[in-house]
Scaffold this motif. Sequence first.
Motif, short mmCIF file in Angstrom:
data_model
loop_
_atom_site.label_atom_id
_atom_site.label_comp_id
_atom_site.label_asym_id
_atom_site.label_seq_id
_atom_site.Cartn_x
_atom_site.Cartn_y
_atom_site.Cartn_z
N VAL A 1 -43.76 -51.66 52.20
CA VAL A 1 -44.73 -51.07 51.43
C VAL A 1 -45.18 -51.51 49.92
CG1 VAL A 1 -46.07 -48.80 51.37
CG2 VAL A 1 -44.81 -48.84 54.01
N TYR A 2 -46.37 -50.91 50.04
CA TYR A 2 -46.45 -50.63 48.41
C TYR A 2 -47.27 -49.86 48.22
CZ TYR A 2 -48.59 -51.29 43.25
OH TYR A 2 -48.55 -51.15 42.25
N THR A 3 -46.69 -48.76 46.85
CA THR A 3 -46.28 -47.13 46.86
C THR A 3 -47.99 -46.58 45.63
OG1 THR A 3 -45.33 -46.49 45.48
CG2 THR A 3 -43.99 -46.80 47.66
N GLU A 4 -48.37 -45.46 46.01
CA GLU A 4 -49.37 -45.39 45.17
C GLU A 4 -48.80 -45.10 44.31
OE1 GLU A 4 -48.90 -40.58 45.59
OE2 GLU A 4 -50.18 -41.46 46.54
N HIS A 5 -47.31 -45.35 43.73
CA HIS A 5 -46.13 -45.39 41.91
C HIS A 5 -46.02 -46.38 42.20
CE1 HIS A 5 -45.81 -40.81 43.14
NE2 HIS A 5 -45.93 -41.14 43.96
N GLY A 6 -46.68 -47.71 42.73
CA GLY A 6 -46.74 -49.25 42.21
C GLY A 6 -44.94 -49.75 42.32
N THR A 7 -44.50 -48.97 43.50
CA THR A 7 -43.24 -49.51 43.85
C THR A 7 -43.59 -49.96 45.00
OG1 THR A 7 -42.88 -47.24 44.71
CG2 THR A 7 -41.97 -48.20 42.12
N PHE A 8 -42.46 -50.97 45.68
CA PHE A 8 -41.88 -51.38 46.98
C PHE A 8 -41.57 -50.98 47.85
CE2 PHE A 8 -44.30 -55.19 44.49
CZ PHE A 8 -45.85 -55.33 45.39
N ARG A 9 -41.27 -50.73 49.44
CA ARG A 9 -40.14 -50.70 49.49
C ARG A 9 -39.96 -50.66 51.20
NH1 ARG A 9 -41.42 -46.79 54.04
NH2 ARG A 9 -43.23 -45.38 53.55
N LEU A 10 -39.37 -50.86 51.88
CA LEU A 10 -39.05 -51.61 53.67
C LEU A 10 -39.65 -49.88 53.82
CD1 LEU A 10 -36.06 -53.46 53.86
CD2 LEU A 10 -38.57 -54.11 53.82
N ASP A 11 -40.46 -50.82 54.99
CA ASP A 11 -41.05 -49.63 56.44
C ASP A 11 -39.94 -48.86 57.55
OD1 ASP A 11 -43.24 -48.14 57.11
OD2 ASP A 11 -44.15 -49.29 58.11
N SER A 12 -39.50 -49.99 56.73
CA SER A 12 -38.26 -49.46 58.59
C SER A 12 -36.91 -49.12 58.29
CB SER A 12 -38.13 -50.93 59.07
OG SER A 12 -39.43 -51.35 59.95
N ILE A 13 -36.49 -48.26 57.20
CA ILE A 13 -35.22 -47.68 56.62
C ILE A 13 -35.64 -46.14 56.93
CG2 ILE A 13 -33.99 -48.07 54.90
CD1 ILE A 13 -34.53 -50.54 56.30
N GLY A 14 -34.86 -45.59 58.27
CA GLY A 14 -35.32 -44.68 58.20
C GLY A 14 -35.71 -44.05 57.72
N ARG A 15 -36.03 -42.68 56.67
CA ARG A 15 -37.01 -41.87 56.28
C ARG A 15 -37.58 -42.35 54.92
NH1 ARG A 15 -34.34 -36.38 55.49
NH2 ARG A 15 -32.74 -37.59 54.79
N PRO A 16 -38.78 -42.64 54.80
CA PRO A 16 -39.42 -42.66 53.75
C PRO A 16 -38.61 -42.41 51.74
CG PRO A 16 -41.35 -42.33 54.90
CD PRO A 16 -39.97 -41.80 55.22
N CYS A 17 -37.73 -41.34 51.94
CA CYS A 17 -37.63 -40.70 50.82
C CYS A 17 -35.98 -41.20 50.90
CB CYS A 17 -36.99 -39.63 51.11
SG CYS A 17 -36.32 -38.97 53.19
N ASP A 18 -35.31 -42.20 52.11
CA ASP A 18 -34.67 -42.73 51.41
C ASP A 18 -34.09 -44.23 51.21
OD1 ASP A 18 -33.37 -40.62 53.35
OD2 ASP A 18 -33.38 -41.04 54.91
N SER A 19 -35.15 -44.27 51.60
CA SER A 19 -35.52 -46.10 51.20
C SER A 19 -35.73 -46.17 49.99
CB SER A 19 -36.77 -46.78 52.05
OG SER A 19 -37.14 -47.59 51.63
N PRO A 20 -34.99 -47.37 49.72
CA PRO A 20 -35.19 -47.47 47.71
C PRO A 20 -36.11 -47.71 47.75
CG PRO A 20 -33.34 -48.10 48.55
CD PRO A 20 -33.91 -48.01 49.54
N HIS A 21 -37.20 -48.29 46.17
CA HIS A 21 -38.16 -48.51 45.68
C HIS A 21 -37.93 -49.15 45.20
CE1 HIS A 21 -40.74 -45.21 47.51
NE2 HIS A 21 -39.50 -45.48 48.39
N PHE A 22 -38.51 -50.54 44.03
CA PHE A 22 -38.61 -51.18 43.50
C PHE A 22 -39.98 -51.65 42.99
CE2 PHE A 22 -34.96 -51.66 46.09
CZ PHE A 22 -33.74 -51.46 45.28
N ASP A 23 -39.57 -52.24 41.82
CA ASP A 23 -41.37 -52.49 41.38
C ASP A 23 -41.96 -54.02 41.00
OD1 ASP A 23 -39.44 -54.10 39.73
OD2 ASP A 23 -40.04 -53.83 37.76
N CYS A 24 -41.30 -54.35 42.77
CA CYS A 24 -41.28 -56.45 43.09
C CYS A 24 -40.42 -56.25 44.21
CB CYS A 24 -40.34 -57.06 41.74
SG CYS A 24 -40.57 -59.00 41.98
N VAL A 25 -41.16 -57.86 44.50
CA VAL A 25 -40.69 -57.55 46.04
C VAL A 25 -38.95 -58.14 46.06
CG1 VAL A 25 -41.24 -58.65 48.29
CG2 VAL A 25 -42.72 -57.01 47.27
N VAL A 26 -39.13 -58.90 44.64
CA VAL A 26 -38.08 -59.92 44.63
C VAL A 26 -36.84 -58.92 44.46
CG1 VAL A 26 -37.09 -61.77 43.55
CG2 VAL A 26 -39.21 -62.00 44.46
#
Length: 185
Positions: A81-106
Amino acid sequence: MAEGGTRGLRERNSDIHILTGTLNKLEASGWYWASVSRHEAAALLRGKEEGTFLVRDSADPGHLFSLSLQTARGVLSARIVYTEHGTFRLDSIGRPCDSPHFDCVVKLLDFYMRESSGGTTKHRWVEPCGSPFPLKVSRPLICKVCDLKHLCRRTIHAHTQKGQVDDLFLPEALKTYLKAYPYRH
């Protein structure tokens, strides 16, 4: 131009910068499979060691990328998922708030590979039926051989601690090149 228009333009320019940087790093990685389908990815990963993965373009028009991963339960795919805040996270990791966000897929995959290298992981993959199980991401499935200088860069990162590049006795231009892709995979 109105304040809202200027802010919107800055946000679009920021998104372009983030997405362009991510795509460049994915293409340099050697494990970005681009337009491979979910079924083709499953066939490529079938029989591979648990934790083997690849990143591909998402078939869902609302997402850019997907992760296909060999798990103990078979090959699974999750949207990145590419979020409205310009970060990426995995869609299938618990609740979205539990999923770490990063500025790059790598960077996102590097995080999960580092976390999985310790043998235990606090993140859980959640199947569509709601059943969670540990997320193990350990080895990318290579689709192309990278150029020699990129392979050397990855080897240097694999043998140094994060942030040690500045301490190496190297020309500044080489340090800049190393920092442009600070991942070991």
